[in-house]
Design an enzyme around this catalytic site. Structure first.
Site, PDB file in Angstrom:
ATOM      1  N   LYS A  52       4.258   9.040  -8.986  1.00  0.00           N
ATOM      2  CA  LYS A  52       2.809   9.136  -9.196  1.00  0.00           C
ATOM      3  C   LYS A  52       2.452  10.341  -9.878  1.00  0.00           C
ATOM      4  O   LYS A  52       1.834  10.777 -10.690  1.00  0.00           O
ATOM      5  CB  LYS A  52       1.846   8.789  -8.135  1.00  0.00           C
ATOM      6  CG  LYS A  52       1.802   7.131  -7.758  1.00  0.00           C
ATOM      7  CD  LYS A  52       1.120   6.948  -6.650  1.00  0.00           C
ATOM      8  CE  LYS A  52       1.394   5.589  -6.198  1.00  0.00           C
ATOM      9  NZ  LYS A  52       0.715   4.829  -5.238  1.00  0.00           N
ATOM     10  N   GLN A  96      -1.321   7.064   0.273  1.00  0.00           N
ATOM     11  CA  GLN A  96      -0.231   6.247   0.075  1.00  0.00           C
ATOM     12  C   GLN A  96      -0.034   5.231   1.171  1.00  0.00           C
ATOM     13  O   GLN A  96      -0.250   5.838   2.551  1.00  0.00           O
ATOM     14  CB  GLN A  96       0.864   7.161  -0.152  1.00  0.00           C
ATOM     15  CG  GLN A  96       2.164   6.160  -0.301  1.00  0.00           C
ATOM     16  CD  GLN A  96       2.150   5.326  -1.903  1.00  0.00           C
ATOM     17  OE1 GLN A  96       1.232   5.792  -2.583  1.00  0.00           O
ATOM     18  NE2 GLN A  96       2.705   4.336  -1.712  1.00  0.00           N
ATOM     19  N   ASP A 119      -7.427   3.765  -6.485  1.00  0.00           N
ATOM     20  CA  ASP A 119      -6.720   2.591  -5.888  1.00  0.00           C
ATOM     21  C   ASP A 119      -7.538   1.353  -6.049  1.00  0.00           C
ATOM     22  O   ASP A 119      -6.883   0.010  -6.128  1.00  0.00           O
ATOM     23  CB  ASP A 119      -6.148   2.793  -4.621  1.00  0.00           C
ATOM     24  CG  ASP A 119      -4.660   3.054  -4.560  1.00  0.00           C
ATOM     25  OD1 ASP A 119      -3.887   2.732  -5.464  1.00  0.00           O
ATOM     26  OD2 ASP A 119      -4.332   3.928  -3.359  1.00  0.00           O
TER      27      ASP A 119
HETATM   28  N1  GUN Z   1       1.748   1.348  -1.398  1.00  0.00           N
HETATM   29  C1  GUN Z   1       2.316   0.301  -2.219  1.00  0.00           C
HETATM   30  N2  GUN Z   1       1.607   0.352  -3.243  1.00  0.00           N
HETATM   31  C2  GUN Z   1       0.474   1.094  -2.970  1.00  0.00           C
HETATM   32  C3  GUN Z   1      -0.492   1.392  -4.032  1.00  0.00           C
HETATM   33  O1  GUN Z   1      -0.738   0.890  -5.168  1.00  0.00           O
HETATM   34  N3  GUN Z   1      -1.500   2.209  -3.248  1.00  0.00           N
HETATM   35  C4  GUN Z   1      -1.133   2.791  -2.286  1.00  0.00           C
HETATM   36  N4  GUN Z   1      -2.112   3.765  -2.051  1.00  0.00           N
HETATM   37  N5  GUN Z   1      -0.244   2.520  -1.595  1.00  0.00           N
HETATM   38  C5  GUN Z   1       0.514   1.779  -1.783  1.00  0.00           C
END
Ligand code: GUN
Length: 281
Positions: A52, A96, A119
């Site tokens: 990211k 996350q 998200d």
């Molecule tokens: N953990 C696995 N996929 C995601 C996601 O798309 N966003 C977040 N914040 N955590 C994750």
């Protein structure tokens, strides 16, 4: 032979478009900032967060990384989110997942201000999607819609079966396909006659979390198959929820793993960060 839906290429195209939009915003003096919070040292999360941050750097989005210790308390995490909610120079906040067991995920997700919820996990974002109002949409399902549209696959009027009912993928996916005028069935691990149900689909979206579960017996001839799963096999290679080699000869189009849905998730996160400027203005 089935068409292979190239998520890597579509994601690259979206990222180029976003890079250009970000540069235009910068010319107007607008900088986009994403705050990424990780609690603890989960190895997979570390890789996702790293990707990211890399995507942000590529597009021209500033990223602020908060790497908190495993023992961080819920109160400390909520206090950080509160601070970031109040900062005018922070446009998006991403925590996350998964979080350590002593922290309640629901409370944390709900603490993020919906205008910064890139998200798309906040109850207000999910509710807005449900009733057709503006808001952030969960990145993987939003990416699948882009993948279908940009691959020239018609959605309106088609039978769509979504296998999986998670809050992050299955439920928002179903709502998005409905918004695109598909006829939608949500199936899951308790669905009876799953093969027959899946076989109705013109577009089958699989997010069930079981390696190679979906074989050709689940597939209508010529169907579009979207595989959200990602698993590491014993030989260290990646596979999806769909048995790709088995399904390939009967379907009309299919996403590979890796290189299908995966790259779209980050591209749509970047899209949400750029869109945050519009939602916040
Ligand atoms: N953990 C696995 N996929 C995601 C996601 O798309 N966003 C977040 N914040 N955590 C994750």
């Amino acid at each position: 032979m089935a068409k292979i839906i190239d998520g890597k290429a579509v994601a690259a195209q979206i990222k180029e478009e976003l890079k250009e939009r970000t540069a235009q915003l910068k010319e107007k003096g607008i900088e986009i900032t994403l705050a990424v919070i990780q609690v603890g040292k989960d190895a997979a999360s570390g890789v996702y967060v790293g990707n990211k941050k890399k995507a942000c750097a590529y597009i021209g989005i500033r990223s602020l990384a908060y790497e908190l210790e495993e023992g961080t308390t819920q109160e400390e995490l909520l206090a950080l989110i509160d601070e970031l909610n109040g900062r005018k120079d922070v446009n998006g906040i991403l925590v996350q997942l998964p979080l350590p067991a002593h922290i309640e995920e629901d409370k944390v997700i709900s603490a993020i201000c919906p205008e910064k919820d890139v998200d798309g996990f906040h109850p207000q974002s999910v509710g807005a999607l449900c009733i057709g109002q503006a808001g952030f949409v969960s990145c993987t399902p939003a990416g699948i819609i882009q993948l279908l549209k940009r691959s020239g696959i018609e959605i309106a009027g088609k039978e769509c079966v979504v296998i999986g009912r998670s809050n992050i993928v299955g439920k928002p996916m179903s709502l998005l396909m409905l918004r695109e005028n598909a006829t939608v069935t949500i199936a899951h691990s308790r669905t009876e006659n799953l093969k027959e149900v899946a076989k109705r689909a013109d577009i089958l979206i699989v997010a069930i979390g079981r390696p190679k579960m979906i074989t050709r017996e689940y597939i209508k001839e010529g169907a579009v198959v979207i595989d959200v799963g990602i698993h590491r096999k014993e030989d260290h290679r990646l596979c999806g929820d769909v048995d790709y080699d088995d399904v390939m000869p009967v379907c009309g189009a299919i996403t590979p793993v890796p290189g299908g849905v995966g790259p779209m998730t980050i591209a749509m996160l970047m899209n949400n960060c750029v869109e945050s400027i519009r939602l916040q203005s």
